[in-house]
Design a protein around this motif. Structure first.
Motif, PDB file in Angstrom:
ATOM      1  N   ASN A  21       0.838  -1.196   0.000  1.00 22.56           N
ATOM      2  CA  ASN A  21       0.000   0.000   0.000  1.00 22.56           C
ATOM      3  C   ASN A  21       0.869   1.242   0.000  1.00 22.56           C
ATOM      4  N   GLY A  22       0.639   2.077  -0.893  1.00 22.54           N
ATOM      5  CA  GLY A  22       1.419   3.290  -0.965  1.00 22.54           C
ATOM      6  C   GLY A  22       2.648   3.149  -1.842  1.00 22.54           C
ATOM      7  N   LEU A  23       3.130   1.870  -2.013  1.00 24.37           N
ATOM      8  CA  LEU A  23       4.311   1.686  -2.850  1.00 24.37           C
ATOM      9  C   LEU A  23       4.043   2.183  -4.264  1.00 24.37           C
ATOM     10  N   LEU A  24       2.943   1.734  -4.855  1.00 23.65           N
ATOM     11  CA  LEU A  24       2.639   2.156  -6.224  1.00 23.65           C
ATOM     12  C   LEU A  24       2.486   3.670  -6.299  1.00 23.65           C
ATOM     13  N   GLN A  25       1.915   4.242  -5.250  1.00 24.84           N
ATOM     14  CA  GLN A  25       1.714   5.691  -5.256  1.00 24.84           C
ATOM     15  C   GLN A  25       3.042   6.431  -5.350  1.00 24.84           C
ATOM     16  N   THR A  26       3.946   6.131  -4.409  1.00 19.62           N
ATOM     17  CA  THR A  26       5.241   6.819  -4.434  1.00 19.62           C
ATOM     18  C   THR A  26       6.002   6.475  -5.712  1.00 19.62           C
ATOM     19  N   TRP A  27       5.774   5.257  -6.188  1.00 16.30           N
ATOM     20  CA  TRP A  27       6.472   4.834  -7.389  1.00 16.30           C
ATOM     21  C   TRP A  27       6.050   5.650  -8.606  1.00 16.30           C
ATOM     22  N   LEU A  28       4.800   6.098  -8.570  1.00 16.74           N
ATOM     23  CA  LEU A  28       4.260   6.793  -9.741  1.00 16.74           C
ATOM     24  C   LEU A  28       4.298   8.313  -9.615  1.00 16.74           C
ATOM     25  N   ASP A  29       4.687   8.795  -8.444  1.00 18.53           N
ATOM     26  CA  ASP A  29       4.748  10.244  -8.259  1.00 18.53           C
ATOM     27  C   ASP A  29       5.532  10.948  -9.372  1.00 18.53           C
ATOM     28  N   PRO A  30       6.699  10.411  -9.744  1.00 17.99           N
ATOM     29  CA  PRO A  30       7.446  11.099 -10.820  1.00 17.99           C
ATOM     30  C   PRO A  30       6.667  11.181 -12.133  1.00 17.99           C
ATOM     31  N   LEU A  31       5.894  10.152 -12.426  1.00 14.49           N
ATOM     32  CA  LEU A  31       5.095  10.212 -13.665  1.00 14.49           C
ATOM     33  C   LEU A  31       3.998  11.255 -13.537  1.00 14.49           C
ATOM     34  N   ARG A  32       3.392  11.269 -12.348  1.00 13.60           N
ATOM     35  CA  ARG A  32       2.349  12.269 -12.098  1.00 13.60           C
ATOM     36  C   ARG A  32       2.901  13.686 -12.258  1.00 13.60           C
ATOM     37  N   ALA A  33       4.183  13.820 -11.904  1.00 15.57           N
ATOM     38  CA  ALA A  33       4.796  15.152 -11.921  1.00 15.57           C
ATOM     39  C   ALA A  33       5.106  15.643 -13.329  1.00 15.57           C
ATOM     40  N   MET A  34       4.929  14.796 -14.336  1.00 17.61           N
ATOM     41  CA  MET A  34       5.217  15.212 -15.711  1.00 17.61           C
ATOM     42  C   MET A  34       4.193  16.265 -16.135  1.00 17.61           C
ATOM     43  N   ASP A  35       4.677  17.440 -16.376  1.00 12.45           N
ATOM     44  CA  ASP A  35       3.806  18.606 -16.541  1.00 12.45           C
ATOM     45  C   ASP A  35       3.430  18.841 -18.011  1.00 12.45           C
ATOM     46  N   PRO A  36       2.114  18.774 -18.306  1.00 11.82           N
ATOM     47  CA  PRO A  36       1.648  18.985 -19.693  1.00 11.82           C
ATOM     48  C   PRO A  36       2.039  20.352 -20.245  1.00 11.82           C
ATOM     49  N   ASN A  37       2.289  21.315 -19.358  1.00 15.44           N
ATOM     50  CA  ASN A  37       2.619  22.655 -19.803  1.00 15.44           C
ATOM     51  C   ASN A  37       4.117  22.924 -19.847  1.00 15.44           C
TER      52      ASN A  37
END
Lengths: 202, 202
Positions: free
Chosen positions: A64-80
């Motif tokens: 729990n939470g592993l996938l979340q922290t693992w994906l934070d960098p992808l989430r941080a990819m800024d469309p702008n």
DNA sequence: GTCTATACTCTGATAGAC
DNA sequence: GTCTATCAGAGTATAGAC
């Protein structure tokens, strides 16, 4: 899973999870034993089971939470942001994750090899949605001619595969390179070049 | 490990190894049980132990030769061939291996995650030598300007990582792609483009 | 060659003293 | 909160009948 109230509880709780990460990431869920985890945590087995009522709960607490922290960098990819800068930044952060959190990477890999019995659902929902969203961003950048055309989902797969390889296959990488190498620094250089060449618009 | 003399022995021997590949590749050495293997092979546990005296011998029988067949495609990379053709051919054969022998790939991945206790030596000798030899071939091609310059050892790592990812993380790939996709066909297309762009001389 | 029975150890989990 | 003692079941492996 007792909520840590006292200092000693918080310390033991953390020690157990840290020890469990060691053991589960190396041997997988079935291969790991509570004895090993308890010993690594400096506790008796019954004492471990006082903090976590079952082996399964220790494991799922880690997941729990592993996938979340693992994906934070992808989430941080800024469309702008600037496409090349955003993608190369994502690659770099993933290399850093592999370097700094190799046990988490191997735990995740172990779960995948087992067929992801405890994560399949979240892969099909949260992960799938996030990838779809970011793939759309990549498609936009491609349509605008700001990066070269390529299958966006497989582009993301490639970043996962290439970066996590250095954590998951660490033994092999070091065995082949021999001593006197910094695998992660070299990986960072190599992958920067790779994605620059792959994505440079003509 | 009895040498198969009769037909029934050969059949049981093969059935055991096939069942063991199923179980070990999913759960790793420690996580697998003889019960599971015996059941999958359609034999009783004592009968299984008649053919293989110990769990360890079943496992090492699988590992022996695995690295060899796994590396055959790399060995086949011809120094006298056309560089792009040789490299892309290697990538394609590795994708086919992942598609056709995913259990072998996952068995290998499991062994690596565990720190390769039974393969470390062969990685440091046979594998390292082969990679050094093929890296030299790649360097020659780069020096001749027939492919673009890039770290040759990490180039080989990247081929391993990208191709094996589709076998080892099959659940994740399919969860993200959703139904109606052929992951391996798409991988082949994507990787062909990737390596063409990475290696095209300016 | 195959089976039943079984020895012995490890493993996850619980009870109860302190 | 932590410990000792312990249980039931699973795990690897062996003995010996057929």
């Amino acid at each position: 899973m007792t909520k840590p109230r006292t200092k000693i509880q918080a310390k033991n709780h953390a020690a157990i999870l840290d020890a469990a990460l060691d053991v589960f990431s190396q041997s997988g869920f079935r291969g790991a034993t509570l004895d090993q985890i308890a010993e690594a945590a400096g506790l008796s087995k019954p004492n471990l089971l006082y903090y976590f009522p079952s082996k399964d709960l220790v494991y799922t607490s880690l997941l729990n939470g592993l996938l979340q922290t693992w994906l934070d960098p992808l989430r941080a990819m800024d469309p702008n942001g600037d496409p090349a800068r955003e993608i190369l930044g994502y690659v770099r952060r993933k290399v850093e994750l592999s370097r700094d959190y190799p046990r988490e990477s191997r735990l995740f890999a172990n779960e995948m090899l087992q067929g992801a019995p405890r994560m399949k659902h979240i892969l099909q929902t949260d992960l799938r949605d996030l990838v779809a969203q970011k793939a759309a961003v990549l498609e936009t950048w491609m349509a605008e001619g700001r990066i070269a055309r390529v299958n966006p989902v497989h582009l993301i797969f490639s970043i996962w595969a290439l970066t996590q390889h250095y954590a998951d296959f660490d033994v092999q990488v070091r065995a082949v390179l021999g001593p006197g190498h910094d695998p992660f620094a070299e990986a960072d250089d190599f992958l920067t070049i790779l994605y620059q060449r792959l994505l440079s618009p003509d």
